[in-house]
Design a protein around this motif. Sequence first.
Motif, mmCIF file in Angstrom:
data_model
loop_
_atom_site.group_PDB
_atom_site.id
_atom_site.type_symbol
_atom_site.label_atom_id
_atom_site.label_comp_id
_atom_site.label_asym_id
_atom_site.label_seq_id
_atom_site.Cartn_x
_atom_site.Cartn_y
_atom_site.Cartn_z
ATOM 1 N N TYR A 125 0.885 -1.045 0.044
ATOM 2 C CA TYR A 125 -0.203 -0.078 0.007
ATOM 3 C C TYR A 125 0.974 1.203 0.168
ATOM 4 O O TYR A 125 2.062 1.216 0.258
ATOM 5 N N SER A 126 0.291 2.431 -0.275
ATOM 6 C CA SER A 126 0.823 3.602 -0.157
ATOM 7 C C SER A 126 0.754 4.403 0.757
ATOM 8 O O SER A 126 -0.468 4.722 1.300
ATOM 9 N N GLU A 127 1.696 5.012 1.739
ATOM 10 C CA GLU A 127 1.767 5.784 2.777
ATOM 11 C C GLU A 127 1.461 7.291 2.559
ATOM 12 O O GLU A 127 0.961 7.644 3.395
ATOM 13 N N THR A 128 1.367 7.615 1.289
ATOM 14 C CA THR A 128 0.980 9.077 0.990
ATOM 15 C C THR A 128 -0.497 9.085 0.454
ATOM 16 O O THR A 128 -0.705 10.254 -0.057
ATOM 17 N N GLY A 129 -0.997 7.762 0.144
ATOM 18 C CA GLY A 129 -2.558 7.847 -0.149
ATOM 19 C C GLY A 129 -2.583 7.306 -1.747
ATOM 20 O O GLY A 129 -1.608 6.588 -2.008
ATOM 21 N N VAL A 192 6.119 4.858 14.113
ATOM 22 C CA VAL A 192 5.851 3.831 13.506
ATOM 23 C C VAL A 192 5.070 4.038 12.018
ATOM 24 O O VAL A 192 4.338 5.495 11.828
ATOM 25 N N HIS A 193 5.047 3.151 11.133
ATOM 26 C CA HIS A 193 4.260 3.107 9.901
ATOM 27 C C HIS A 193 2.857 2.727 10.088
ATOM 28 O O HIS A 193 2.674 2.198 11.411
ATOM 29 N N ALA A 194 1.871 3.071 9.204
ATOM 30 C CA ALA A 194 0.603 2.691 9.314
ATOM 31 C C ALA A 194 0.456 1.035 9.493
ATOM 32 O O ALA A 194 -0.322 0.944 10.389
ATOM 33 N N ASP A 195 1.180 0.152 9.158
ATOM 34 C CA ASP A 195 0.899 -1.178 9.313
ATOM 35 C C ASP A 195 1.548 -1.495 10.729
ATOM 36 O O ASP A 195 0.943 -2.318 11.169
ATOM 37 N N GLU A 196 2.568 -0.842 11.075
ATOM 38 C CA GLU A 196 3.066 -1.156 12.388
ATOM 39 C C GLU A 196 2.269 -0.623 13.490
ATOM 40 O O GLU A 196 1.968 -1.405 14.338
ATOM 41 N N LEU A 218 -3.860 -7.117 6.526
ATOM 42 C CA LEU A 218 -2.990 -6.126 7.040
ATOM 43 C C LEU A 218 -2.711 -4.833 6.038
ATOM 44 O O LEU A 218 -2.862 -3.672 6.491
ATOM 45 N N THR A 219 -2.885 -5.098 4.849
ATOM 46 C CA THR A 219 -2.453 -4.209 3.758
ATOM 47 C C THR A 219 -3.800 -3.380 3.659
ATOM 48 O O THR A 219 -3.696 -2.139 3.645
ATOM 49 N N SER A 220 -4.929 -3.807 3.695
ATOM 50 C CA SER A 220 -6.212 -3.119 3.550
ATOM 51 C C SER A 220 -6.419 -2.288 4.558
ATOM 52 O O SER A 220 -6.693 -1.046 4.697
ATOM 53 N N LEU A 221 -6.013 -2.607 5.874
ATOM 54 C CA LEU A 221 -6.130 -1.968 7.394
ATOM 55 C C LEU A 221 -5.240 -0.725 7.361
ATOM 56 O O LEU A 221 -5.788 0.340 7.676
ATOM 57 N N ALA A 222 -3.968 -1.028 6.870
ATOM 58 C CA ALA A 222 -3.139 -0.193 6.823
ATOM 59 C C ALA A 222 -3.444 1.098 5.821
ATOM 60 O O ALA A 222 -3.366 2.293 6.011
ATOM 61 N N ALA A 223 -4.088 0.701 4.649
ATOM 62 C CA ALA A 223 -4.281 1.816 3.613
ATOM 63 C C ALA A 223 -5.485 2.835 4.236
ATOM 64 O O ALA A 223 -5.768 3.703 4.152
ATOM 65 N N TYR A 224 -6.563 2.020 4.773
ATOM 66 C CA TYR A 224 -7.492 2.471 5.502
ATOM 67 C C TYR A 224 -7.226 3.505 6.405
ATOM 68 O O TYR A 224 -7.583 4.789 6.488
ATOM 69 N N MET A 225 -6.192 3.398 7.212
ATOM 70 C CA MET A 225 -5.478 4.132 8.470
ATOM 71 C C MET A 225 -4.879 5.251 7.920
ATOM 72 O O MET A 225 -4.943 6.359 8.496
ATOM 73 N N VAL A 226 -4.310 5.230 6.681
ATOM 74 C CA VAL A 226 -3.611 6.157 6.187
ATOM 75 C C VAL A 226 -4.705 7.278 5.712
ATOM 76 O O VAL A 226 -4.452 8.575 5.993
#
Length: 239
Positions: A125-129, A192-196, A218-226
């Motif tokens: 996933y991208s942490e910038t959106g 921490v990163h979003a997935d962490e 994990l990938t989907s939840l982290a992208a949603y939290m971004v």
Amino acid sequence: MSQHDDKRRKLLGRLNRQLAYTAPLLALAAGGAVLHAAAGDDAAVADVASPSDASLMLASNHAEGAAEAQGEAEGDAQGEAEGEAEAEGEAEGEAEGEAEGEAEGESEGGASAAVARPEGYSPAYSETGDNPQEMLARGEELYYDTSLSSNGLACASCHGSDGQDMGYNSTFEQPFPHQVAMAANQFGMSEVHADEMVQICMVAPMAAEPLEWGSEELTSLAAYMVEVQKRVAGEPHDL
């Protein structure tokens, strides 16, 4: 007291001193006792009343000397034993302290290893959106999923639902990676990163195992939290 008795008393005192400190040679003669004083004595001693008197004095002084030697030996042995016991106690204390320190270090290291990105890990996933809408939709479903935990909690239990964000510190307004109090306090992680962050919530509040790294959950939840982070910060988002 007669002159003879006074002479015997002085002789006994001199014998005690000589036997205790200079170890003189004693010789008993058949007709009387002749005592040869050790070097440094100020006078020779003679004319003991009888051989039996001299023998008694000799035996008495030998017994006193043996008792003193035995007492000194016992004292030395006791002192050595106490010293060894203290040394053993100090060694055991140091060993226990080192073992506890190692155990604490291993515990902290093991906890952070469970929630920190593995070495060489590259998220999907991208942490910038700008993540795919289907990924964000799946992340939103998981955000409300209580089956991920072992205690009936979901992400929404602590952080609100339907866009009513709550339970975030001011640091959450900063883009990932950023500081999270729980990560710092419980896992020793400065940021921490979003997935962490998702993994930390899985392990701590939700009392579950971390999600598999690179998994769809994990990938989907982290992208949603971004996107949630952008919403909390008042920035444009895709939710």
